[in-house]
Design a protein around this motif. Structure first.
Motif, short mmCIF file in Angstrom:
data_model
loop_
_atom_site.label_atom_id
_atom_site.label_comp_id
_atom_site.label_asym_id
_atom_site.label_seq_id
_atom_site.Cartn_x
_atom_site.Cartn_y
_atom_site.Cartn_z
N LEU A 40 -7.21 11.00 -8.78
CA LEU A 40 -7.64 10.27 -7.36
C LEU A 40 -6.43 10.07 -6.87
N GLY A 41 -5.42 9.99 -7.61
CA GLY A 41 -3.95 10.25 -6.85
C GLY A 41 -3.54 8.31 -6.52
N SER A 42 -4.47 7.47 -5.71
CA SER A 42 -5.27 6.74 -5.39
C SER A 42 -6.08 6.44 -5.05
N PHE A 43 -6.31 4.95 -4.89
CA PHE A 43 -7.31 4.17 -4.70
C PHE A 43 -7.49 2.75 -3.33
N GLU A 44 -6.87 3.95 -2.34
CA GLU A 44 -6.93 3.17 -1.02
C GLU A 44 -7.81 3.26 -0.50
N ASP A 45 -8.54 2.79 0.08
CA ASP A 45 -9.67 2.75 0.56
C ASP A 45 -11.08 3.26 -0.09
N LEU A 46 -11.14 3.15 -1.24
CA LEU A 46 -12.30 4.07 -1.45
C LEU A 46 -13.50 2.98 -1.40
N LEU A 63 -10.45 -2.76 -7.38
CA LEU A 63 -9.64 -3.40 -5.78
C LEU A 63 -8.12 -3.64 -6.31
N SER A 64 -7.59 -4.57 -6.89
CA SER A 64 -6.45 -4.57 -7.16
C SER A 64 -5.62 -3.51 -7.14
N ARG A 65 -6.30 -1.88 -6.55
CA ARG A 65 -5.50 -1.16 -6.89
C ARG A 65 -5.35 -0.69 -5.57
N GLY A 66 -6.72 -0.57 -4.68
CA GLY A 66 -6.51 -1.18 -3.22
C GLY A 66 -7.98 0.08 -2.72
N ALA A 67 -9.17 -0.31 -3.62
CA ALA A 67 -10.18 0.59 -2.56
C ALA A 67 -9.97 -1.37 -1.89
N ALA A 68 -11.29 -0.21 -0.90
CA ALA A 68 -11.46 -0.95 0.30
C ALA A 68 -13.31 -2.01 0.14
N ALA A 109 -29.43 5.83 -1.91
CA ALA A 109 -28.51 4.97 -1.33
C ALA A 109 -28.54 5.59 -0.14
N ARG A 110 -27.63 4.72 0.59
CA ARG A 110 -27.28 5.43 1.98
C ARG A 110 -26.46 6.48 2.44
N GLU A 111 -25.67 6.16 1.52
CA GLU A 111 -24.51 7.52 2.03
C GLU A 111 -23.11 6.88 0.21
N THR A 112 -23.65 8.31 -0.07
CA THR A 112 -22.38 8.52 -1.58
C THR A 112 -21.47 7.29 -1.37
N TYR A 113 -20.69 7.15 -2.67
CA TYR A 113 -20.10 6.87 -2.96
C TYR A 113 -18.99 7.34 -4.10
N ASP A 114 -17.79 6.97 -3.83
CA ASP A 114 -15.98 7.45 -4.33
C ASP A 114 -16.32 7.53 -5.93
N LEU A 115 -16.53 6.10 -6.24
CA LEU A 115 -16.38 5.97 -7.29
C LEU A 115 -16.93 5.19 -7.84
#
Length: 183
Positions: A40-46, A63-68, A109-115
């Protein structure tokens, strides 16, 4: 049990009392998040889902790594209280939604998830059944990464998902999936 990396690195997490849940060991969590970070590289905003959430350690690590945001799904009352307490102790209640109930009670689901993170009880096949249901209900899209922890000898093949990586850790096995091209 501690948060391994990110904003809350080193912060203690509590686990539910009793035998109803099996928290993911720190070493296993560290291996899993290393596998995910390399892809993934980053968890930002996931947007993350932690299914069979137990203490919430997997979702909290994201969440600690940046997931939204993380949706925690758990049916055990003591585990639900523990997830809420862990989020509160980290001042993260706005970043997590806690849903009481079985993974099998989830609707479309209303929309898909990133992880999507799954840590079902070992030797039950519950993770495979849950993934098949999530596929049918639109929780998994082309950009979704899925991580499943099982006992090391459990079968983890799911029609419609490709295994991207597998790693054995202690008594467990970590499997990363992506949506199959033909799905």
């Amino acid at each position: 049990m501690r948060v391994i990396a990110g904003d809350w690195r080193g912060r203690k997490l509590t686990a539910p009392k009793g035998e109803a849940t099996r928290p993911t060991a720190d070493r296993t969590r560290e291996t899993l998040f290393s596998m995910l970070t390399s892809r993934l590289g980053s968890f930002e905003d996931l947007r993350v889902v932690d299914l069979f959430a137990g203490s919430g350690a997997l979702g909290i690590e994201a969440l600690s790594r940046g997931a939204a945001h993380c949706l925690f799904v758990e049916h055990d009352r003591a585990a639900l209280d523990t997830i809420r307490a862990n989020l509160s102790a980290l001042d993260a209640t706005s970043k997590g939604s806690v849903q009481a109930g079985s993974v099998m009670s989830l609707g479309p689901a209303r929309e898909t998830y990133d992880l999507i993170l799954l840590d079902p009880p070992y030797d039950t096949g519950a993770g495979i059944v849950a993934l098949e249901r999530l596929l049918r209900l639109g929780w998994i899209g082309p950009a979704t990464w899925i991580a499943l922890e099982t006992a090391r000898h459990e079968n983890t093949s799911v029609k419609g998902l490709d295994i991207e990586a597998e790693r054995r850790v202690g008594k467990g096995k970590l499997t990363l999936f992506r949506l199959s091209a033909e799905h």
